[in-house]
Design a protein around this motif. Structure first.
Motif, PDB file in Angstrom:
ATOM      1  N   GLU A 141      -5.627  -6.788  -4.498  1.00  0.00           N
ATOM      2  CA  GLU A 141      -6.258  -6.170  -5.766  1.00  0.00           C
ATOM      3  C   GLU A 141      -7.769  -7.321  -5.656  1.00  0.00           C
ATOM      4  O   GLU A 141      -8.550  -6.578  -5.799  1.00  0.00           O
ATOM      5  N   GLU A 142      -7.544  -8.452  -5.218  1.00  0.00           N
ATOM      6  CA  GLU A 142      -8.697  -9.258  -5.224  1.00  0.00           C
ATOM      7  C   GLU A 142      -9.646  -9.004  -4.083  1.00  0.00           C
ATOM      8  O   GLU A 142     -10.628  -9.130  -4.090  1.00  0.00           O
ATOM      9  N   TYR A 143      -8.833  -8.748  -2.898  1.00  0.00           N
ATOM     10  CA  TYR A 143      -9.493  -8.353  -1.615  1.00  0.00           C
ATOM     11  C   TYR A 143     -10.381  -7.234  -1.927  1.00  0.00           C
ATOM     12  O   TYR A 143     -11.595  -6.930  -1.503  1.00  0.00           O
ATOM     13  N   ALA A 144      -9.738  -5.905  -2.333  1.00  0.00           N
ATOM     14  CA  ALA A 144     -10.062  -4.667  -2.341  1.00  0.00           C
ATOM     15  C   ALA A 144     -11.578  -4.833  -3.382  1.00  0.00           C
ATOM     16  O   ALA A 144     -12.492  -3.990  -3.038  1.00  0.00           O
ATOM     17  N   ALA A 145     -11.350  -5.276  -4.430  1.00  0.00           N
ATOM     18  CA  ALA A 145     -12.525  -5.440  -5.215  1.00  0.00           C
ATOM     19  C   ALA A 145     -13.724  -6.155  -4.777  1.00  0.00           C
ATOM     20  O   ALA A 145     -15.006  -5.924  -5.341  1.00  0.00           O
ATOM     21  N   HIS A 146     -13.798  -6.943  -3.907  1.00  0.00           N
ATOM     22  CA  HIS A 146     -14.610  -7.582  -3.211  1.00  0.00           C
ATOM     23  C   HIS A 146     -15.680  -6.555  -2.594  1.00  0.00           C
ATOM     24  O   HIS A 146     -16.820  -7.006  -2.517  1.00  0.00           O
ATOM     25  N   PHE A 147     -14.962  -5.568  -2.237  1.00  0.00           N
ATOM     26  CA  PHE A 147     -15.888  -4.411  -1.585  1.00  0.00           C
ATOM     27  C   PHE A 147     -16.325  -3.507  -2.458  1.00  0.00           C
ATOM     28  O   PHE A 147     -17.660  -3.159  -2.316  1.00  0.00           O
ATOM     29  N   ASP A 148     -15.558  -3.095  -3.373  1.00  0.00           N
ATOM     30  CA  ASP A 148     -15.891  -2.265  -4.498  1.00  0.00           C
ATOM     31  C   ASP A 148     -14.911  -2.329  -5.490  1.00  0.00           C
ATOM     32  O   ASP A 148     -13.786  -2.143  -5.310  1.00  0.00           O
ATOM     33  N   GLU A 149     -15.229  -2.345  -6.855  1.00  0.00           N
ATOM     34  CA  GLU A 149     -14.398  -2.557  -7.607  1.00  0.00           C
ATOM     35  C   GLU A 149     -13.579  -1.185  -8.079  1.00  0.00           C
ATOM     36  O   GLU A 149     -12.477  -1.491  -8.758  1.00  0.00           O
ATOM     37  N   THR A 150     -13.845  -0.140  -7.455  1.00  0.00           N
ATOM     38  CA  THR A 150     -12.883   0.921  -7.566  1.00  0.00           C
ATOM     39  C   THR A 150     -12.126   1.035  -6.526  1.00  0.00           C
ATOM     40  O   THR A 150     -10.909   1.851  -6.676  1.00  0.00           O
ATOM     41  N   PHE A 151     -11.919   0.316  -5.361  1.00  0.00           N
ATOM     42  CA  PHE A 151     -11.138   0.367  -4.244  1.00  0.00           C
ATOM     43  C   PHE A 151      -9.568  -0.222  -4.805  1.00  0.00           C
ATOM     44  O   PHE A 151      -9.657  -1.066  -5.690  1.00  0.00           O
ATOM     45  N   ILE A 152      -8.574   0.521  -4.173  1.00  0.00           N
ATOM     46  CA  ILE A 152      -7.394   0.003  -4.399  1.00  0.00           C
ATOM     47  C   ILE A 152      -6.578  -0.523  -3.272  1.00  0.00           C
ATOM     48  O   ILE A 152      -6.661   0.345  -2.087  1.00  0.00           O
ATOM     49  N   GLY A 153      -5.770  -1.571  -3.295  1.00  0.00           N
ATOM     50  CA  GLY A 153      -4.929  -1.817  -2.376  1.00  0.00           C
ATOM     51  C   GLY A 153      -3.453  -1.373  -2.468  1.00  0.00           C
ATOM     52  O   GLY A 153      -3.028  -1.870  -3.611  1.00  0.00           O
ATOM     53  N   LEU A 154      -2.701  -1.215  -1.654  1.00  0.00           N
ATOM     54  CA  LEU A 154      -1.271  -0.855  -1.847  1.00  0.00           C
ATOM     55  C   LEU A 154      -0.495  -1.690  -0.906  1.00  0.00           C
ATOM     56  O   LEU A 154      -0.831  -1.657   0.162  1.00  0.00           O
ATOM     57  N   THR A 155       0.576  -1.959  -1.252  1.00  0.00           N
ATOM     58  CA  THR A 155       1.492  -2.798  -0.484  1.00  0.00           C
ATOM     59  C   THR A 155       3.229  -2.466  -0.964  1.00  0.00           C
ATOM     60  O   THR A 155       3.451  -1.917  -1.828  1.00  0.00           O
ATOM     61  N   GLY A 156       4.140  -2.815  -0.169  1.00  0.00           N
ATOM     62  CA  GLY A 156       5.493  -2.689  -0.398  1.00  0.00           C
ATOM     63  C   GLY A 156       6.460  -3.165   0.410  1.00  0.00           C
ATOM     64  O   GLY A 156       5.669  -4.175   1.194  1.00  0.00           O
ATOM     65  N   ASP A 157       7.470  -2.800   0.495  1.00  0.00           N
ATOM     66  CA  ASP A 157       8.750  -3.192   1.563  1.00  0.00           C
ATOM     67  C   ASP A 157       8.332  -2.764   2.887  1.00  0.00           C
ATOM     68  O   ASP A 157       7.646  -1.674   3.047  1.00  0.00           O
ATOM     69  N   PRO A 158       8.647  -3.567   3.908  1.00  0.00           N
ATOM     70  CA  PRO A 158       8.224  -3.343   5.403  1.00  0.00           C
ATOM     71  C   PRO A 158       8.816  -2.031   5.822  1.00  0.00           C
ATOM     72  O   PRO A 158       8.025  -1.467   6.501  1.00  0.00           O
ATOM     73  N   ALA A 159       9.809  -1.687   5.367  1.00  0.00           N
ATOM     74  CA  ALA A 159      10.653  -0.374   5.635  1.00  0.00           C
ATOM     75  C   ALA A 159       9.494   0.802   5.311  1.00  0.00           C
ATOM     76  O   ALA A 159       9.449   1.862   6.058  1.00  0.00           O
ATOM     77  N   ASP A 160       9.157   0.591   4.077  1.00  0.00           N
ATOM     78  CA  ASP A 160       8.211   1.836   3.378  1.00  0.00           C
ATOM     79  C   ASP A 160       7.050   1.936   4.217  1.00  0.00           C
ATOM     80  O   ASP A 160       6.541   3.005   4.497  1.00  0.00           O
ATOM     81  N   ILE A 161       6.470   0.576   4.442  1.00  0.00           N
ATOM     82  CA  ILE A 161       5.339   0.520   5.161  1.00  0.00           C
ATOM     83  C   ILE A 161       5.372   1.253   6.529  1.00  0.00           C
ATOM     84  O   ILE A 161       4.671   2.064   6.962  1.00  0.00           O
ATOM     85  N   ASP A 162       6.454   0.810   7.235  1.00  0.00           N
ATOM     86  CA  ASP A 162       6.921   1.394   8.657  1.00  0.00           C
ATOM     87  C   ASP A 162       7.023   3.073   8.531  1.00  0.00           C
ATOM     88  O   ASP A 162       6.530   3.709   9.380  1.00  0.00           O
TER      89      ASP A 162
END
Length: 202
Positions: free
Chosen positions: A121-142
């Motif tokens: 959330e902090e990282y994405a907002a550094h570039f643009d306040e509307t940008f969104i970052g998503l994460t989750g379980d490694p299996a879901d990312i895979d």
């Protein structure tokens, strides 16, 4: 010079002016847009993505069906490619003016072990306040990375980060209909990205 001749000259000059205006401003708009990115010839819905986003809430790309969704797979510890790509997307969105409001940029982390939703959330907002970052379980990312054709692999590094992640650096674009329509290469310029996205916004 007779009045009739003057009238003909005036009409002729007027027609020339009209043709020049049409040539410079009207005809280019009638020509089909030539995409810089690779167009995906498919009418199937984009693969589902539902992961942890801002505030720890579950976020799906279908939540933004009224917008053009830009997907980027990366990670916050990336030393160069990710910040360059996200900064480019921010500049392209700004270039679009009001049309930029109809674009949602989403970064899917390929380093879920370190990229919590708070970090993203902090990282994405550094570039643009509307940008969104998503994460989750490694299996879901895979699973998500596989269906989108994204490669990533961690490798040991002597950097303070401990390890780096090699990953696909292209940008994928889902149109307002929820269909994956475009893959934009890393080499695209700000202007090329803005032009492609503006066309898809309509």
């Amino acid at each position: 010079m007779t009045s009739r001749t003057k009238a003909f000259i005036t009409i002729g000059v007027g027609m020339i002016v009209i043709l020049l205006v049409a040539w410079q401003f009207i005809l280019p708009r009638l020509q089909p847009h030539v995409f810089y990115g690779q167009v995906i010839q498919s009418t199937s819905p984009a693969p589902t993505i539902e992961l942890d986003g801002p505030g720890g809430e579950r976020v799906a790309i279908s939540d933004f069906e009224d917008k053009v969704v830009v997907l980027y797979f990366g990670y916050t510890f990336c030393p160069d490619v990710c910040p360059i790509s996200l900064a480019k997307l921010a500049r392209a969105r700004e270039m679009m003016g009001d049309k930029g409001d109809d674009v949602q940029v989403i970064m899917v982390s390929v380093d879920p072990a370190r990229d919590t939703w708070q970090v993203l959330e902090e990282y994405a907002a550094h570039f643009d306040e509307t940008f969104i970052g998503l994460t989750g379980d490694p299996a879901d990312i895979d699973r998500i990375a596989t269906v989108y054709g994204v490669y990533y692999e961690a490798e040991e590094s002597t950097s303070s980060a401990g390890y780096l992640v090699n990953h696909t650096s292209t940008v994928m674009v889902v149109d307002r209909n929820g269909e994956l329509k475009l893959v934009i290469p890393y080499e695209a310029t700000d202007e090329q990205v803005a032009a492609d996205l503006s066309y898809l916004v309509g």
